[in-house]
Scaffold this active site. Sequence first.
Site, PDB file in Angstrom:
ATOM      1  N   ARG A   1      26.101  31.398 -30.115  1.00  0.00           N
ATOM      2  CA  ARG A   1      26.488  29.910 -30.730  1.00  0.00           C
ATOM      3  C   ARG A   1      27.750  29.695 -30.988  1.00  0.00           C
ATOM      4  NH1 ARG A   1      22.026  26.896 -32.083  1.00  0.00           N
ATOM      5  NH2 ARG A   1      19.892  27.663 -32.108  1.00  0.00           N
TER       6      ARG A   1
ATOM      7  N   ARG B   1      28.084  23.781 -32.987  1.00  0.00           N
ATOM      8  CA  ARG B   1      27.812  23.112 -34.412  1.00  0.00           C
ATOM      9  C   ARG B   1      28.788  23.526 -35.597  1.00  0.00           C
ATOM     10  NH1 ARG B   1      21.748  25.842 -35.704  1.00  0.00           N
ATOM     11  NH2 ARG B   1      22.559  27.818 -35.536  1.00  0.00           N
TER      12      ARG B   1
ATOM     13  N   ARG C   1      30.197  15.382 -29.663  1.00  0.00           N
ATOM     14  CA  ARG C   1      28.824  15.065 -29.793  1.00  0.00           C
ATOM     15  C   ARG C   1      28.171  13.639 -30.247  1.00  0.00           C
ATOM     16  NH1 ARG C   1      24.338  18.216 -30.320  1.00  0.00           N
ATOM     17  NH2 ARG C   1      23.382  16.362 -30.531  1.00  0.00           N
TER      18      ARG C   1
ATOM     19  N   ASP D   1      20.376  24.464 -23.699  1.00  0.00           N
ATOM     20  CA  ASP D   1      19.599  24.897 -24.732  1.00  0.00           C
ATOM     21  C   ASP D   1      18.120  25.556 -23.977  1.00  0.00           C
ATOM     22  OD1 ASP D   1      18.184  24.018 -27.609  1.00  0.00           O
ATOM     23  OD2 ASP D   1      16.714  24.033 -26.268  1.00  0.00           O
TER      24      ASP D   1
ATOM     25  N   TYR E   1       7.144  28.073 -28.286  1.00  0.00           N
ATOM     26  CA  TYR E   1       7.232  26.626 -28.471  1.00  0.00           C
ATOM     27  C   TYR E   1       6.202  25.786 -27.810  1.00  0.00           C
ATOM     28  CZ  TYR E   1      12.037  27.264 -30.581  1.00  0.00           C
ATOM     29  OH  TYR E   1      13.090  27.547 -31.248  1.00  0.00           O
TER      30      TYR E   1
END
Length: 354
Positions: free
Chosen positions: A37, A41, A50, A86, A161
Amino acid sequence: MSANDRPTGQPSQTYDSAFLKACRREPVPHTPVWFMRQAGRSLPEYRKLREGTQMLESCMRPDLVTEITLQPVRRHNVDAAIFFSDIVVPLKAIGVDLDIKPGIGPVVAQPIRRREDLAQLRDLTPEDVSYVTEAIGMLTGELGSTPLIGFAGAPFTLASYLVEGGPSKNHEHTKALMYGDPQLWADLLDRLAEITSAFLKVQIEAGASAVQLFDSWVGALAPADYRRSVMPASAKVLESVASYGVPRIHFGVGTGELLGLMGEAGADVMGVDYRVSLDEAVRRVGPGKALQGNLDPAVLFSTPEAVEAKTDEVLAAAAGLEGHVFNLGHGVLPTTNPDALTRLVDYIHTKTAR
């Protein structure tokens, strides 16, 4: 061919990089470092870029993918870039009705719980993810001698998921299916292994120098269940890309009890989360593999002196390893100060210079 062989043809620009040398368990000029990561973010430039763009859309725009992937390389001087994407991108690409909800994560409209639900999962073709090929072509041109790591979600995590319909703490629907209908479970994971293999092959053929298989949620399983119900699918994925000769990294969260089995699944490099020290991890994994890890990402919120002290502990635990890639024991937390990461890279490079 294995990851320890020089690829056929002209040697790539990245072959002699510190990162790939460490993955091959060869002597390195310094301990290489990158962060899970690292792109995204925690970076203000990422948040600005973004603005107004949904997560999945940003993963499908080669211009955005390229810039986001490059941002931490420029800022932190890390030894490898990781492709911005992702784990649900290949599922979206084959038509699964899902979205990434801010603050929640991937949400699947029609969870897979019956045999007829498997019809959602057709084969993945390179044409389905042409934007990935385009973005990697752009990236390798920009990165030069800095390796690019491709990645994918492992079959168990993708299945969790799909079966739960979204993120889950207890995986109750997933385990109910795994225990209650072992054949449907095996067919689901095998189909996901095919999709994941195809997605990794696209990335390698486009120019990725290494790949990482993320099994984020597999730490929810006991070793016997992992060996019987999950390991065959993960092994199938890792074997499917073995002939390319690029290092294969395997990582999961809370997987201390599974490290040996995950290593048996076929990776060249085992990622270790922050709960197990690297000197203990090498005992569990056994010889013949490099290790990646494993500073607790929360340490970065402490003082620079504390970060250096904890980093020294990781480096000391790694002293006897055949190969070591420094990383966090999980992804960069969203509110991490980017300057702490930049300082950490510089500290590791200086401290481990040979």
